[in-house]
Design a protein around this motif. Structure first.
Motif, PDB file in Angstrom:
ATOM      1  N   MET A  21       4.273   8.256   7.183  1.00 36.30           N
ATOM      2  CA  MET A  21       4.578   7.575   5.960  1.00 36.30           C
ATOM      3  C   MET A  21       3.944   8.148   4.690  1.00 36.30           C
ATOM      4  O   MET A  21       3.188   9.264   5.012  1.00 36.30           O
ATOM      5  N   GLY A  22       4.345   7.824   3.618  1.00 34.94           N
ATOM      6  CA  GLY A  22       3.607   8.025   2.304  1.00 34.94           C
ATOM      7  C   GLY A  22       4.272   9.411   1.789  1.00 34.94           C
ATOM      8  O   GLY A  22       5.216  10.181   2.639  1.00 34.94           O
TER       9      GLY A  22
ATOM     10  N   THR B 140       0.814  -1.186   0.149  1.00 34.69           N
ATOM     11  CA  THR B 140       0.095  -0.070  -0.106  1.00 34.69           C
ATOM     12  C   THR B 140       0.978   1.428  -0.005  1.00 34.69           C
ATOM     13  O   THR B 140       1.766   1.342   1.007  1.00 34.69           O
ATOM     14  N   ALA B 141       0.674   2.209  -1.050  1.00 32.81           N
ATOM     15  CA  ALA B 141       1.274   3.575  -0.890  1.00 32.81           C
ATOM     16  C   ALA B 141       0.153   4.491  -0.558  1.00 32.81           C
ATOM     17  O   ALA B 141      -0.714   4.221  -0.736  1.00 32.81           O
ATOM     18  N   LEU B 142       0.931   5.560  -0.092  1.00 39.31           N
ATOM     19  CA  LEU B 142      -0.066   6.668   0.374  1.00 39.31           C
ATOM     20  C   LEU B 142       0.279   8.214  -0.074  1.00 39.31           C
ATOM     21  O   LEU B 142       1.750   8.541  -0.215  1.00 39.31           O
ATOM     22  N   VAL B 143      -0.547   8.737  -0.685  1.00 39.47           N
ATOM     23  CA  VAL B 143      -0.136  10.237  -0.759  1.00 39.47           C
ATOM     24  C   VAL B 143      -1.058  11.120  -0.062  1.00 39.47           C
ATOM     25  O   VAL B 143      -2.448  11.000  -0.186  1.00 39.47           O
ATOM     26  N   ALA B 144      -0.632  12.376   0.476  1.00 41.94           N
ATOM     27  CA  ALA B 144      -1.595  13.277   1.252  1.00 41.94           C
ATOM     28  C   ALA B 144      -1.465  14.439   0.660  1.00 41.94           C
ATOM     29  O   ALA B 144      -0.468  14.919   0.294  1.00 41.94           O
ATOM     30  N   ILE B 145      -2.758  15.270   0.536  1.00 34.25           N
ATOM     31  CA  ILE B 145      -2.765  16.482   0.070  1.00 34.25           C
ATOM     32  C   ILE B 145      -3.018  17.344   1.443  1.00 34.25           C
ATOM     33  O   ILE B 145      -4.185  16.853   1.861  1.00 34.25           O
ATOM     34  N   THR B 146      -2.544  18.384   1.476  1.00 35.32           N
ATOM     35  CA  THR B 146      -2.759  19.006   2.920  1.00 35.32           C
ATOM     36  C   THR B 146      -2.431  20.748   2.400  1.00 35.32           C
ATOM     37  O   THR B 146      -1.285  20.777   1.889  1.00 35.32           O
TER      38      THR B 146
END
Ligand code: TPP
Length: 533
Positions: free
Chosen positions: A313-314, A296-302
């Protein structure tokens, strides 16, 4: 030549900040002198409540809001609320009185020693201007700090003799006239890369956070989820100060569990996790485990660089959440993935006497007005609320994202003052209600027609649950026998009643919620338990 006070009120006018929340003392009276007729002063009877009301108001209006506090003791009382406000990203401009400049060095009574330390580390900027003439400019700077992403409180301490000093006209004119804007989209190339990654993913998922609502990204989040057929989770409840996605949407699959191991487990089937408008993640309590499983990969937009940097992570992309979502909608096509199965509607809860928190939330759901706004501070019924109400309009849910109690009643009053046309319902545990109880007076005084629903289980249920989890036995102070919030409310002049059973509760709510002539309080006994469904 205008005075510092006149220049400051002109500054507030220029920013539409004509509602001021406060609790005055002798050090604030010079600011409040000849209070202009086009301003509204909302009195809170204790500073935690003053900040909580302003927090609700600032979040619901989306505008910086002035909170005016008494010197050191007032700021001290307010710190729990300031802690909440920074977690809620509420743009508060907090001003506090200070001793006369001539007596600060000798520390006369009420001197706020080291004034700028008091609200640290929960404010974005903390300042005491070196000269009276710098006050309007300092407050202007606090307004900009509060309103720039990530939004949050800023603090200015103002010696009481500054207000009638002559302003520096040129400085004040510029300070009043400036605008500072900070909505920046992430770079197009970054978003194009993310869009390609999203389209190529086998089984991506969206985690919706509070800043979707705060940034105005609601419609774009729905469009992206529908077009890309994404299942959508809400960010874990402790940090979900606002709802970022309609919870009755067929693609909404639930609220993420709040602990490390459980998050990884829940997201195991997904190859790409897109987190939007949330920290990664507002975990609580500590349950160890891998942060994410292997594939599982993760990308956050903030919009919050701090959130981006501290995520364990991510990848993270910093920029305005709504603008980013809108671009992602434009940059992605329609996917032929299969959308998730819609969640079943919750069944009728079992009958019991007293009723469960779940039944109380089912009764509320039965009479919920389409344009209703909920302010929630009922720890053992939080999940039952989310599951039963399934709120689905933007700006409809406010929850103290830091967990500091005292937010509920106060924020509900502030939200209602900001949204006079929408019914506000505040759901409270009887323990939580005590921290912000004095805001009942403000609700009545300012005719804020909030319906307060108090769930009375005579205990700090959630702490008993945590005690089990933490394997703590014999902890004192977890029972609240005989605490009658309806009787307390009556003392504040708020019409209040205790009802029992689902039918009586439904009827009482049906009558109270549409009433618009002032606050009402309904108290209902509920059984002991954690209500998750
Ligand atoms: C300012 C503050 N003090 C203490 C706590 C710790 N705390 C968390 S939940 C809770 C009890 C809440 O009781 P109640 O509102 O009756 O809800 P219940 O758990 O019974 O549903 C307390 C004291 C807190 N979160 N914030």
């Amino acid at each position: 030549m205008p005075t510092v006070r006149e220049a400051t009120f002109d500054l507030f006018r220029a920013h539409g900040m004509t509602t001021i929340f406060g609790n005055p003392g002798s050090t604030e009276l010079p600011m409040l002198a000849d209070f202009p007729a086009d301003f509204r002063y909302v009195l809170g009877l204790q500073e935690l409540v003053v900040v909580g009301m302003a927090d609700g108001y600032a979040q619901a209006t989306g505008r910086p809001t002035n909170v005016n506090l008494h010197t050191a003791p007032g700021v001290g009382n307010a710190v729990g609320g300031i802690f909440n406000a920074q977690a809620n990203k509420a743009p508060l401009v907090i001003t506090a009185g200070q001793q006369h400049r001539a007596q600060v060095t000798i520390e006369a009574n009420l001197t706020n020693r080291d004034a700028t330390y008091g609200p640290q580390p929960y404010v974005k900027w903390s300042h005491e201007p070196p000269r009276a003439q710098d006050v309007p400019g300092a407050i202007a700077r606090a307004i900009h700090h509060a309103g720039l992403p990530p939004r949050g409180p800023a603090f200015v301490s103002i010696p009481m003799d500054d207000w009638h000093a002559e302003a520096d006209e040129d400085r004040a004119r510029h300070a009043i006239g400036r605008t500072v804007t900070g909505r920046a989209a992430p770079a197009e190339s970054t978003l194009a890369e993310l869009a390609a990654r999203l389209e190529a993913a086998r089984n991506p998922v969206l985690i919706a956070g509070p800043d979707i609502d705060a940034s105005g990204g609601w419609t774009a989040a729905i469009a992206l989820a529908e077009q890309q057929r994404l299942p959508v989770w809400a960010t874990p409840a402790p940090g979900g100060g606002r709802i970022g996605f309609p919870e009755n949407h067929p693609q909404f699959v639930g609220v993420l569990p709040p602990a490390i191991g459980a998050v990884a487990e829940t997201l195991r089937a997904h190859d790409l996790v897109l987190v939007v408008g949330s920290s990664v993640f507002p975990y609580y309590p500590y349950i160890p485990g891998p942060l994410l499983t292997q594939d599982t990969a993760l990308v956050a937009i903030t919009s919050d660089p701090g959130e981006a940097a501290r995520a364990p992570m991510g990848d993270a992309i910093v920029g305005d959440v709504a603008l980013a979502l809108e671009r992602l909608v434009a940059l992605t096509g329609t996917s032929d993935r299969t959308p998730p199965e819609p969640r079943p509607a919750p069944g009728d809860p079992a009958e019991a006497d007293p009723i469960s928190g779940t039944t109380a939330m089912a009764a509320l759901a039965d009479v919920w007005p389409e344009d209703g706004i909920a302010v929630l501070e009922a720890p053992s019924s939080t999940m039952a609320f989310r599951n039963r109400l399934r709120l689905s309009r933007p700006g409809s849910y406010y929850f103290g994202a830091s967990g500091g109690l005292g937010f509920g009643i106060s924020a509900a009053v502030g939200v209602q003052l900001a949204e006079p046309e929408r019914p506000v319902v505040c759901v409270l545990g009887e323990g939580s209600a005590q921290y912000g109880i004095t805001a009942l007076w403000s609700a009545l005084a300012y005719k804020a027609p909030v319906t307060f629903l108090v769930l009375r289980n005579q205990e700090y249920m959630i702490l008993k649950w945590f005690a089990q989890f933490e394997q703590v036995q014999g902890a004192p102070g977890l029972d609240l026998p005989g605490l009658d919030v309806a009787a307390v409310a009556t003392g504040y002049g708020v019409p209040a009643q205790q009802v029992s059973g689902r039918d009586e509760l439904t009827e009482a709510l049906r009558t109270a919620i549409p009433a618009d002539d002032g606050p009402r309080l309904i108290q209902v006994p509920v059984a002991s338990g954690m209500w998750l469904d």
